[in-house]
Design a protein around this motif. Sequence first.
Motif, PDB file in Angstrom:
ATOM      1  N   ASP A  38       0.851  -1.182   0.000  1.00  9.63           N
ATOM      2  CA  ASP A  38       0.000   0.000   0.000  1.00  9.63           C
ATOM      3  C   ASP A  38       0.892   1.239   0.000  1.00  9.63           C
ATOM      4  N   THR A  39       1.204   1.738  -1.182  1.00  8.22           N
ATOM      5  CA  THR A  39       2.080   2.911  -1.277  1.00  8.22           C
ATOM      6  C   THR A  39       1.311   4.228  -1.174  1.00  8.22           C
ATOM      7  N   ASP A  40      -0.007   4.159  -1.055  1.00  6.67           N
ATOM      8  CA  ASP A  40      -0.784   5.381  -0.823  1.00  6.67           C
ATOM      9  C   ASP A  40      -0.663   5.840   0.634  1.00  6.67           C
ATOM     10  N   HIS A  41      -0.497   4.887   1.525  1.00  4.40           N
ATOM     11  CA  HIS A  41      -0.439   5.220   2.955  1.00  4.40           C
ATOM     12  C   HIS A  41       0.933   4.956   3.570  1.00  4.40           C
ATOM     13  N   TYR A  42       1.771   4.206   2.884  1.00  2.00           N
ATOM     14  CA  TYR A  42       3.097   3.876   3.398  1.00  2.00           C
ATOM     15  C   TYR A  42       4.147   4.175   2.327  1.00  2.00           C
ATOM     16  N   PRO A  43       5.355   4.557   2.734  1.00  2.25           N
ATOM     17  CA  PRO A  43       5.864   4.531   4.103  1.00  2.25           C
ATOM     18  C   PRO A  43       5.297   5.642   4.974  1.00  2.25           C
ATOM     19  N   LEU A  44       5.089   5.290   6.224  1.00  5.75           N
ATOM     20  CA  LEU A  44       4.619   6.243   7.214  1.00  5.75           C
ATOM     21  C   LEU A  44       5.813   7.078   7.681  1.00  5.75           C
ATOM     22  N   VAL A  45       5.695   8.391   7.615  1.00  2.00           N
ATOM     23  CA  VAL A  45       6.792   9.268   8.037  1.00  2.00           C
ATOM     24  C   VAL A  45       6.787   9.387   9.558  1.00  2.00           C
ATOM     25  N   VAL A  46       7.941   9.129  10.178  1.00  2.00           N
ATOM     26  CA  VAL A  46       8.072   9.201  11.630  1.00  2.00           C
ATOM     27  C   VAL A  46       9.238  10.123  11.984  1.00  2.00           C
ATOM     28  N   THR A  47       9.200  10.632  13.201  1.00  2.00           N
ATOM     29  CA  THR A  47      10.276  11.517  13.659  1.00  2.00           C
ATOM     30  C   THR A  47      10.954  11.017  14.927  1.00  2.00           C
ATOM     31  N   GLU A  48      10.414   9.958  15.546  1.00  2.00           N
ATOM     32  CA  GLU A  48      11.032   9.393  16.742  1.00  2.00           C
ATOM     33  C   GLU A  48      10.606   7.930  16.884  1.00  2.00           C
ATOM     34  N   PRO A  49      11.377   7.137  17.633  1.00  2.00           N
ATOM     35  CA  PRO A  49      11.128   5.688  17.684  1.00  2.00           C
ATOM     36  C   PRO A  49       9.738   5.289  18.141  1.00  2.00           C
ATOM     37  N   VAL A  50       9.124   6.063  19.027  1.00  2.00           N
ATOM     38  CA  VAL A  50       7.819   5.683  19.558  1.00  2.00           C
ATOM     39  C   VAL A  50       6.749   5.647  18.469  1.00  2.00           C
ATOM     40  N   GLU A  51       6.993   6.299  17.340  1.00  2.00           N
ATOM     41  CA  GLU A  51       6.018   6.333  16.241  1.00  2.00           C
ATOM     42  C   GLU A  51       6.151   5.148  15.294  1.00  2.00           C
ATOM     43  N   LEU A  52       7.188   4.353  15.445  1.00  2.00           N
ATOM     44  CA  LEU A  52       7.427   3.240  14.525  1.00  2.00           C
ATOM     45  C   LEU A  52       6.342   2.174  14.651  1.00  2.00           C
ATOM     46  N   ARG A  53       5.888   1.674  13.498  1.00  2.00           N
ATOM     47  CA  ARG A  53       4.961   0.539  13.489  1.00  2.00           C
ATOM     48  C   ARG A  53       4.963  -0.111  12.105  1.00  2.00           C
ATOM     49  N   LEU A  54       4.617  -1.386  12.088  1.00  2.00           N
ATOM     50  CA  LEU A  54       4.555  -2.138  10.845  1.00  2.00           C
ATOM     51  C   LEU A  54       3.471  -1.557   9.939  1.00  2.00           C
ATOM     52  N   PRO A  55       3.590  -1.711   8.609  1.00  2.00           N
ATOM     53  CA  PRO A  55       4.597  -2.513   7.913  1.00  2.00           C
ATOM     54  C   PRO A  55       5.805  -1.721   7.379  1.00  2.00           C
ATOM     55  N   TRP A  56       5.728  -0.369   7.336  1.00  2.00           N
ATOM     56  CA  TRP A  56       6.773   0.364   6.646  1.00  2.00           C
ATOM     57  C   TRP A  56       6.786   1.804   7.147  1.00  2.00           C
ATOM     58  N   CYS A  57       7.942   2.231   7.621  1.00  2.00           N
ATOM     59  CA  CYS A  57       8.123   3.608   8.071  1.00  2.00           C
ATOM     60  C   CYS A  57       9.399   4.188   7.467  1.00  2.00           C
ATOM     61  N   ARG A  58       9.460   5.500   7.442  1.00  2.00           N
ATOM     62  CA  ARG A  58      10.695   6.168   7.018  1.00  2.00           C
ATOM     63  C   ARG A  58      10.883   7.427   7.845  1.00  2.00           C
ATOM     64  N   THR A  59      12.152   7.837   7.956  1.00  2.00           N
ATOM     65  CA  THR A  59      12.458   9.109   8.587  1.00  2.00           C
ATOM     66  C   THR A  59      13.517   9.819   7.781  1.00  2.00           C
TER      67      THR A  59
END
Length: 343
Positions: free
Chosen positions: A306-327
């Motif tokens: 699902d490339t419409d919603h992921y990768p999920l942009v995060v700024t700190e570790p607590v925001e990390l979650r499956l299946p795909w994140c980037r910072t």
Amino acid sequence: MFDHIADALAQPHLIRLRPGLYTLRFESMKVISALGAVERLMADGVIHPGDTLVDSSSGVYAHALALACQKYGFHCHIIASPIVDAALRAQLQVLGATVDQPDATDDAKLDQGGRVRKVLEYVERNPGAHWMRQYHDQIHYHGYEDAAKSMMKQLDVPELVLVGGVGSGASTGGLATALRRHGVDARLLGIQPFGSVSFASQDVEDPEFLIAGLGSGIHFGNIDYDAYDDIHWIDFTYARSGSIELLREHGVFAGLSSGAAYAVATWQASGHGFDDRHPVVFVTPDTGHRYVHTVFENPDSAVVRDTDHYPLVVTEPVELRLPWCRTDWKRHGVNFPQPKSEF
């Protein structure tokens, strides 16, 4: 013509999959790393033929080091991960390497840390043994110099995006360092699995993904954290779908690290409309043979990314979650604490 099989295996192939998207494909990437390190240590007078070279490995580096030892006349001792299979173990033994394979635990950190402690114990007991420190010494960067130069010559562009697993840091770190040193503006996207301590995802569990090779259960001292521009964390399901799509669409048979890199690279390249003026090159570190059962059986069951919603942009570790994140790591990642060395 090559004088040794290791020299042949150390040569990657740059393959254009579509406009703007390339893969730097290795049959066994760690060969280039092990050869470069052994050759530099020999030149510096640190090791001499007849010595025993020792390290911990989840498989690919073990084979690479055994080949380098055979080429240059060293003994080889491997503290092997529990995932090293019978086929690789047989090759190591025929090549003359001795293998110590501790039993598995339920904790990858304990597995990796325990193997490194066994390496230290072996070196202390055996005069003439040298720890190769594949996880802790940037000497493993040197072998990637020629690969970077070849890639520069073939692409002939002033800038590119390089995508690949972080792992021990040597491959993507070595390639990017060499490219930048020779004047190429190389943007580096590093990939981690969830559960890896290197970029602070150790508290996010992905039970299907073995972190060995792509991530880490302990501190890896040779990772240059200042080399990376973006970090992507990707789970097993998305990495598996990338591996299957890479084989189905382009005929490249490769493992989970390659599948994860392909997923990230295609997402990145699509932002430029797949343009050769802005090439994206991802690293394919080995073949897919050891992933036949875990990845390639029942390929129609692979998830659609699902490339419409992921990768999920995060700024700190607590925001990390499956299946795909980037910072946006920005070559420092101030909000993501780096692990401390145990060795």
